[in-house]
Motif scaffolding. Structure first.
Motif, short mmCIF file in Angstrom:
data_model
loop_
_atom_site.label_atom_id
_atom_site.label_comp_id
_atom_site.label_asym_id
_atom_site.label_seq_id
_atom_site.Cartn_x
_atom_site.Cartn_y
_atom_site.Cartn_z
N ASP A 158 -25.61 -39.54 100.09
CA ASP A 158 -26.37 -40.55 99.33
C ASP A 158 -27.34 -41.26 100.26
OD1 ASP A 158 -24.72 -39.86 97.23
OD2 ASP A 158 -23.53 -41.70 97.29
N LEU A 159 -26.85 -41.66 101.44
CA LEU A 159 -27.69 -42.39 102.38
C LEU A 159 -28.88 -41.55 102.83
CD1 LEU A 159 -28.20 -44.86 104.17
CD2 LEU A 159 -26.68 -43.83 105.88
N ALA A 160 -28.65 -40.26 103.09
CA ALA A 160 -29.72 -39.38 103.57
C ALA A 160 -30.87 -39.30 102.56
CB ALA A 160 -29.17 -37.99 103.85
N TYR A 161 -30.57 -39.45 101.27
CA TYR A 161 -31.59 -39.35 100.23
C TYR A 161 -32.10 -40.72 99.77
CZ TYR A 161 -31.47 -34.34 99.66
OH TYR A 161 -31.62 -32.99 99.88
N SER A 162 -31.64 -41.78 100.43
CA SER A 162 -32.07 -43.12 100.02
C SER A 162 -33.50 -43.39 100.46
CB SER A 162 -31.14 -44.17 100.64
OG SER A 162 -31.33 -44.23 102.05
N SER A 163 -34.10 -44.43 99.89
CA SER A 163 -35.49 -44.76 100.20
C SER A 163 -35.66 -45.17 101.66
CB SER A 163 -35.99 -45.88 99.28
OG SER A 163 -35.20 -47.04 99.42
N TRP A 164 -34.65 -45.80 102.26
CA TRP A 164 -34.77 -46.22 103.65
C TRP A 164 -34.55 -45.08 104.63
CZ3 TRP A 164 -37.60 -50.09 103.93
CH2 TRP A 164 -37.41 -51.28 103.23
N ALA A 165 -33.54 -44.24 104.40
CA ALA A 165 -33.19 -43.18 105.36
C ALA A 165 -33.94 -41.88 105.12
CB ALA A 165 -31.69 -42.91 105.31
N GLY A 166 -34.59 -41.75 103.97
CA GLY A 166 -35.24 -40.49 103.62
C GLY A 166 -36.31 -40.05 104.59
N TRP A 167 -37.03 -41.00 105.19
CA TRP A 167 -38.06 -40.66 106.17
C TRP A 167 -37.46 -39.88 107.34
CZ3 TRP A 167 -43.26 -41.56 105.69
CH2 TRP A 167 -43.66 -42.44 104.68
N LEU A 168 -36.37 -40.41 107.89
CA LEU A 168 -35.74 -39.80 109.05
C LEU A 168 -35.02 -38.52 108.67
CD1 LEU A 168 -34.95 -39.87 112.03
CD2 LEU A 168 -33.05 -41.39 111.42
N ALA A 169 -34.23 -38.55 107.60
CA ALA A 169 -33.48 -37.36 107.19
C ALA A 169 -34.42 -36.20 106.87
CB ALA A 169 -32.61 -37.69 105.97
N GLY A 170 -35.57 -36.52 106.28
CA GLY A 170 -36.52 -35.47 105.93
C GLY A 170 -37.10 -34.77 107.14
N ILE A 171 -37.50 -35.54 108.15
CA ILE A 171 -38.11 -34.95 109.34
C ILE A 171 -37.09 -34.17 110.16
CG2 ILE A 171 -37.79 -36.82 111.00
CD1 ILE A 171 -41.06 -34.86 110.43
N LEU A 172 -35.80 -34.54 110.05
CA LEU A 172 -34.75 -33.84 110.79
C LEU A 172 -34.24 -32.60 110.06
CD1 LEU A 172 -32.65 -36.93 111.94
CD2 LEU A 172 -34.14 -35.52 113.37
N GLY A 173 -34.72 -32.38 108.84
CA GLY A 173 -34.27 -31.22 108.06
C GLY A 173 -32.94 -31.43 107.37
N SER A 174 -32.49 -32.68 107.28
CA SER A 174 -31.19 -32.96 106.68
C SER A 174 -31.23 -32.97 105.16
CB SER A 174 -30.66 -34.31 107.18
OG SER A 174 -30.51 -34.30 108.58
N LYS A 175 -32.42 -33.06 104.58
CA LYS A 175 -32.53 -33.07 103.11
C LYS A 175 -32.68 -31.62 102.63
CE LYS A 175 -35.09 -36.46 101.36
NZ LYS A 175 -36.21 -37.39 101.18
N GLY A 461 -35.33 -38.42 82.94
CA GLY A 461 -34.91 -37.04 82.72
C GLY A 461 -33.78 -36.60 83.62
N GLU A 462 -33.45 -35.33 83.54
CA GLU A 462 -32.33 -34.76 84.27
C GLU A 462 -32.58 -34.78 85.78
OE1 GLU A 462 -29.83 -30.52 84.55
OE2 GLU A 462 -31.63 -30.70 83.29
N GLY A 463 -31.53 -35.06 86.54
CA GLY A 463 -31.62 -35.01 87.99
C GLY A 463 -30.74 -36.04 88.67
N VAL A 464 -30.86 -36.12 89.99
CA VAL A 464 -30.13 -37.10 90.78
C VAL A 464 -30.99 -38.34 90.97
CG1 VAL A 464 -29.10 -37.61 93.03
CG2 VAL A 464 -28.78 -35.36 92.01
N TYR A 465 -30.43 -39.49 90.67
CA TYR A 465 -31.10 -40.77 90.86
C TYR A 465 -30.45 -41.45 92.06
CZ TYR A 465 -32.95 -40.36 86.05
OH TYR A 465 -33.60 -39.94 84.90
N ASN A 466 -31.23 -41.67 93.10
CA ASN A 466 -30.73 -42.35 94.28
C ASN A 466 -31.28 -43.77 94.26
OD1 ASN A 466 -30.67 -43.22 97.24
ND2 ASN A 466 -29.60 -41.26 97.33
N LEU A 467 -30.39 -44.76 94.22
CA LEU A 467 -30.78 -46.15 94.06
C LEU A 467 -30.39 -46.97 95.28
CD1 LEU A 467 -29.21 -45.17 91.08
CD2 LEU A 467 -30.77 -46.99 90.39
#
Length: 498
Positions: A158-175, A461-467
């Motif tokens: 959940d944290l990896a896809y959050s608005s705050w951590a998404g920048w870092l997780a994305g560049i590291l390939g964790s998403k 719509g359908e999908g994962v909502y990260n809040l």
């Protein structure tokens, strides 16, 4: 002897035989090729009563995990068990891995001429259940033993896809597809889709309670998960359980040691023979264990999260309340930062950050810059990090405080209720919603709730909502703030799975 086995129809071909010692077999062969599986050395003290064991690895891993710096293969061999090891996709979801594993389970069954016991680590247990329930592999398996499998997902995903951590997780390939599927909301959907048709193959579970120490690679994950109960640095004990499974033990293992043969093989070896088929391990009642583990995991931390992308010097501020007992600041970046300092409300400067590289599944390759402060001063804190290159970062300020038990977010009838300390005019809540479908971000929204304490999930719509809920308020005349991350899945009918 190593045998890499391919099966075409009913023909068996053994490739790359190699005379190597137990515990190091497979070295020199290409690791991690999805769909390839390996047969271990035949034990000299084997018994017809012993079931063959198929070992399944977890997220960001391969078959090597069972013998490279691990004595699990050695231990099984010495105890007289035939073994097999398989490589699945390290970063794909339970659907792709489940389909692949189902096909290969049939091959393994054909090779041995009998059902196997599957021993799976971490996400591998979810892949196994997907293969059994959704892809027809149940006839080839006698029972399943899961080692720290996040059956209900992980708040770290959940944290990896959050608005705050998404920048870092994305560049590291964790998403990736695997991490996406491990968000707690998506796993609630998987459980709803799987448990009613789970069948009668016995599942046995082990969970760990030994999260990492200050300088360990599992420290960050264990600290974050402490808000959710006992954990092994990556998976909570609660998530490691299945309602219809039998818990063998929840013991003092971390997420890595729980898969070590010398640590846990003796805990489940009695389940690997025909004489124990159908038996259930005796365990304490879950309520008693929950109470016991809650004591082990004290204290509980609250978090303030900030994150993004910056170039040059980046400054972030946050507030610590009067009642805080401990403050742990962790500046997590894709770069090693040498110019980093923290200022307390009295302008005292702290620079003695320890630096460790992350080796976990969720922020692998990031650098943790940590500093622990006892009895932190109440008020505004400032941290500054300077680099000559663009950095992606996540600031995590963990606070041990009595307020942590009072701040919470719950979901009921499509609305989130935010519990705060003071519901007066000085309390505000900001919610950032990021909606994903099939691991692709589709939309992002932000709403300031003001003094209101409820939030209706938008119909996207359908999908994962990260809040991400950012709470600001006052307690005893001092400002406080917290960040709470939640995940839900919404299916094509609009039903929510928290």
């Amino acid at each position: 002897m190593l045998k890499k086995v391919l099966i075409v129809g009913v023909l068996l071909f053994s490739l790359f035989p190699a005379a190597v010692s137990a515990g190091s077999f497979g070295k020199g062969d290409p690791p991690g090729n999805p769909g390839e599986w390996y047969i271990g050395t035949a034990p000299s003290n084997g018994s017809d009563a012993n079931h063959p064991i198929l070992f399944v690895h977890g997220l960001n891993s391969s078959s090597y995990t069972w013998w490279d710096e691990n004595d699990m293969y050695d231990t099984a061999l010495v105890n007289g068990f035939e073994t097999a090891f398989i490589d699945l996709y390290p970063t794909r979801d339970m659907w792709e891995n489940g389909a692949l594993l189902a096909e290969k389970l049939q091959e393994v069954y054909t090779y041995f001429g009998e059902k196997v016991v599957v021993v799976a680590h971490s996400k591998g247990g979810i892949d196994v259940q997907s293969a059994l329930v959704h892809y027809g592999a149940a006839p080839y398996v006698e029972k399943v033993i899961t080692l720290s499998t996040p059956h209900h997902g992980s708040q770290l995903a959940d944290l990896a896809y959050s608005s705050w951590a998404g920048w870092l997780a994305g560049i590291l390939g964790s998403k990736n597809d695997a991490t996406y599927s491990l968000q707690t909301g998506y796993m609630a959907y998987f459980r709803n889709d799987t448990d009613p048709i789970a069948g009668d193959i016995p599942f046995f579970t082990l969970g760990g309670t030994k999260r990492g120490g200050f300088g360990s690679s599992l420290f960050w994950g264990g600290l974050y998960l402490s808000s959710y109960g006992a954990n092994d640095g990556a998976v909570t004990v609660v998530s490691s359980r299945l309602p219809y499974g039998t818990e063998i033990s929840a013991g003092a293992w971390n997420h890595y040691s729980i898969k070590q043969g010398s640590s846990t093989f003796s805990m489940f070896s009695h389940l690997l023979t025909e004489s124990t088929d159908g038996m259930q391990a005796s365990i304490k009642s879950v309520p008693a264990r929950e109470k016991e583990l809650a004591v082990q995991q004290s204290p509980k931390y609250g978090y303030i999260l900030k994150g993004g992308q910056s170039h040059g010097e980046q400054t972030e501020t946050f507030y610590v309340e009067e009642s805080a007992e401990e403050l742990l600041v962790d500046w997590i970046s894709d770069k090693k930062i040498t110019q980093l300092h923290l200022l307390d409300p009295d302008k005292n400067k702290y620079t003695a950050f320890s630096v460790e590289e992350d080796e976990t599944d969720y922020l692998n390759g990031a650098y943790h810059h940590r500093l622990l402060i006892e009895k932190p001063a109440a008020g505004k804190w400032t941290i500054s990090a300077a680099t000559e290159k663009t950095q992606h970062y996540l600031l995590q300020a963990a606070i041990d405080s009595p307020l942590d038990d009072k701040l919470n977010v719950g979901l009921s009838k499509g609305k989130f209720s935010v519990g705060t300390i003071d519901k007066g005019k000085k309390t505000t809540v900001t919610v950032k919603t990021v909606k994903y479908q099939h691991n692709h971000q589709q939309t992002q929204a932000e709403q300031n709730l003001g003094r209101h304490s409820t939030y209706s999930v938008p119909d996207l719509g359908e999908g994962v909502y990260n809040l991400t809920f950012d709470v600001f308020g006052e307690s005893g005349g001092a400002k406080y703030q917290r960040t709470i991350v939640k995940s839900i899945y919404v299916d094509d009918t609009g039903k929510m799975y928290p």
